[in-house]
Design an enzyme around this catalytic site. Structure first.
Site, PDB file in Angstrom:
ATOM      1  N   HIS A 235       9.992  21.066 -30.081  1.00 62.15           N
ATOM      2  CA  HIS A 235       9.983  20.520 -28.727  1.00 62.15           C
ATOM      3  C   HIS A 235      11.368  20.127 -28.243  1.00 62.15           C
ATOM      4  O   HIS A 235      11.552  19.825 -27.061  1.00 62.15           O
ATOM      5  CB  HIS A 235       9.017  19.320 -28.632  1.00 62.15           C
ATOM      6  CG  HIS A 235       9.502  18.075 -29.301  1.00 62.15           C
ATOM      7  ND1 HIS A 235       9.082  17.693 -30.560  1.00 62.15           N
ATOM      8  CD2 HIS A 235      10.366  17.121 -28.895  1.00 62.15           C
ATOM      9  CE1 HIS A 235       9.662  16.549 -30.890  1.00 62.15           C
ATOM     10  NE2 HIS A 235      10.445  16.179 -29.895  1.00 62.15           N
ATOM     11  N   ASP A 262       5.267  22.444 -34.200  1.00 64.04           N
ATOM     12  CA  ASP A 262       6.468  21.809 -33.638  1.00 64.04           C
ATOM     13  C   ASP A 262       7.640  22.131 -34.560  1.00 64.04           C
ATOM     14  O   ASP A 262       8.168  21.267 -35.241  1.00 64.04           O
ATOM     15  CB  ASP A 262       6.258  20.303 -33.513  1.00 64.04           C
ATOM     16  CG  ASP A 262       7.332  19.633 -32.653  1.00 64.04           C
ATOM     17  OD1 ASP A 262       8.167  20.355 -32.079  1.00 64.04           O
ATOM     18  OD2 ASP A 262       7.316  18.388 -32.555  1.00 64.04           O
ATOM     19  N   GLY A 341      14.525  10.380 -29.855  1.00 64.67           N
ATOM     20  CA  GLY A 341      15.815  10.888 -30.309  1.00 64.67           C
ATOM     21  C   GLY A 341      15.846  11.164 -31.797  1.00 64.67           C
ATOM     22  O   GLY A 341      16.708  11.879 -32.288  1.00 64.67           O
ATOM     23  N   SER A 343      13.575  12.844 -33.106  1.00 68.47           N
ATOM     24  CA  SER A 343      12.908  14.144 -33.195  1.00 68.47           C
ATOM     25  C   SER A 343      13.745  15.165 -33.946  1.00 68.47           C
ATOM     26  O   SER A 343      14.948  15.297 -33.716  1.00 68.47           O
ATOM     27  CB  SER A 343      12.633  14.697 -31.795  1.00 68.47           C
ATOM     28  OG  SER A 343      11.524  14.090 -31.217  1.00 68.47           O
ATOM     29  N   SER A 359       8.413  14.861 -35.637  1.00 69.00           N
ATOM     30  CA  SER A 359       7.773  15.422 -34.456  1.00 69.00           C
ATOM     31  C   SER A 359       7.573  14.357 -33.379  1.00 69.00           C
ATOM     32  O   SER A 359       8.140  14.455 -32.296  1.00 69.00           O
ATOM     33  CB  SER A 359       6.423  16.052 -34.825  1.00 69.00           C
ATOM     34  OG  SER A 359       5.768  16.556 -33.689  1.00 69.00           O
TER      35      SER A 359
END
Length: 398
Positions: A235, A262, A341, A343, A359
């Protein structure tokens, strides 16, 4: 179907068939493994998990037992197998537990405690599949909205399919379960703080930017033949999106899948140096030595640009997350806190085994879930194994 605002997951003591003998006396190998754990990691495990340095060797031995016995336990119990996990005793020591839905006589399997439960893993997985199918069959504008339904997963510890929802959103979960046709007696609805969202805002764990706008975190260094790169969350950026680290353009997104999964990998130029390590946000690094998947209950840590270096436990596997962008399946849930952030950032075990990339999670208005009790945190990661397999990547290790 039960609805709960807490995370009560205990089994009745009467369900315990037997208490296995304590994990065997630590071998010199286990002691050596404990010596290899960095001081920074020991500190984080003590801070976040309450595992003191003197307990690490016994924990590592238990983690190894969970890995080596998992397949044998499942074969032995067959269709009655209901899952296995690592659990902590009242005295702070650890053990491996397996569950059976059959009328098996009291026995131990290779030092693993055996418990009796109602539903087999297969039965729970069938209910999980019905929820996934109902989610896939939804028609936008016609089907009842799933707003507030965060995620669902099989939880062997409580022998249920857990559906996690925003506070006050239990009725939508009840409707969702009813429409799916899943066995309501095998489902537990759990209200948790925060709302589920991807944590968009790059060594493993350090910051990188996408097209000079979005910020995410590096997962793990990888190679594909002679091409260098790193894995991260899908993502974070689309194929071709430009990636910069510290203001320097280093590469671009080579492939990604989101939603559904993801996962993504970023290719970087040959002039850049890859490290088989993760930042500990204290001026040092944690060596990555492999990618053996850990058990439910295992201690895991994560690293990311927003909340730094945090530890917790694996609390569920094969979680389906109901993100606004679409459902993402096959995620693993931990309770180490995270923020926007983080992620794409690294998840790994105390033994330096890469687990996955960040994720999302049930983030509150302050941008993280660190203020939510650990028992109610949903910090979700995409497993690293499938990412490596799908894109033909090799993990860079120390």
């Amino acid at each position: 179907m039960s609805v709960s605002k807490s995370n009560a997951r205990g089994f009745a003591r009467a369900s315990v068939f037997c208490v296995a003998a304590a994990v065997a006396t630590l071998s010199s190998g286990a002691a050596f493994a404990a010596d290899e754990v960095s001081p920074e990691l020991k500190f984080a495990m003590q801070r976040d998990l309450g595992i003191f340095p003197g307990q690490i060797a016994q924990y590592l031995q238990t983690e190894k037992l969970a890995r080596t016995q998992a397949a044998a336990i499942e074969r032995d119990l067959g269709s009655q197998f209901a899952g296995s996990w690592i659990e902590r005793n009242a005295d702070g020591s650890f053990k491996v537990v397996a569950a059976t839905a059959g009328a098996r006589k009291a026995s131990a399997i290779g030092g693993v405690e055996l418990r009796s439960v109602r539903h087999s893993l297969k039965q729970l997985q069938n209910s999980m599949a019905q929820l996934d199918a109902a989610s896939n069959a939804r028609v936008k504008g016609i089907s009842k909205p799933l707003d507030g339904v965060q995620s669902w997963y099989v939880d062997p510890v409580s022998n249920a399919v857990v559906v996690r929802v925003d506070q006050g959103a239990s009725e939508r979960a009840v409707d969702f379960v009813a429409v799916s046709g899943a066995d309501a007696g095998a489902v537990r609805i759990e209200e948790v703080p925060g709302t589920l969202q991807t944590s968009v805002n790059v060594l493993g764990g350090i910051e990188y930017s996408i097209n000079n706008a979005t910020l995410c975190s590096v997962g793990f260094s990888v190679t594909r033949g002679a091409t260098k790169g790193f894995v991260t969350a899908g993502h974070c950026g689309g194929v071709g999106a430009i990636v910069r680290i510290g203001g320097t353009q280093v590469g671009s997104f080579a492939a990604r899948v989101f939603p559904g999964n993801d996962r993504a990998w970023v290719s970087v130029g040959s002039a850049h140096t890859l490290q088989g390590a993760v930042s500990n946000y204290s001026g040092g690094t944690i060596a990555i030595r492999g990618s053996a998947e850990a058990a439910i209950g295992a201690a895991v840590c994560r690293s990311g640009r927003t909340t730094g270096y945090r530890c917790g436990n694996i609390t569920a596997k094969n979680v389906t997350a109901n993100y606004a962008e679409g459902a993402v399946r096959g995620l693993t849930q931990g309770n180490a806190c995270m923020g926007r952030g983080d992620s794409g950032g690294s998840w790994f075990t105390s033994a330096g085994q890469a687990q996955g990339v960040m994720s999302g999670g049930n983030v509150q208005s302050n941008g993280n879930n660190c203020g939510i009790p650990a028992s109610q945190r949903s910090s979700l990661f995409e497993r690293v194994g499938p990412i490596l397999s799908q894109y033909g990547l090799s993990l860079v290790t120390s």
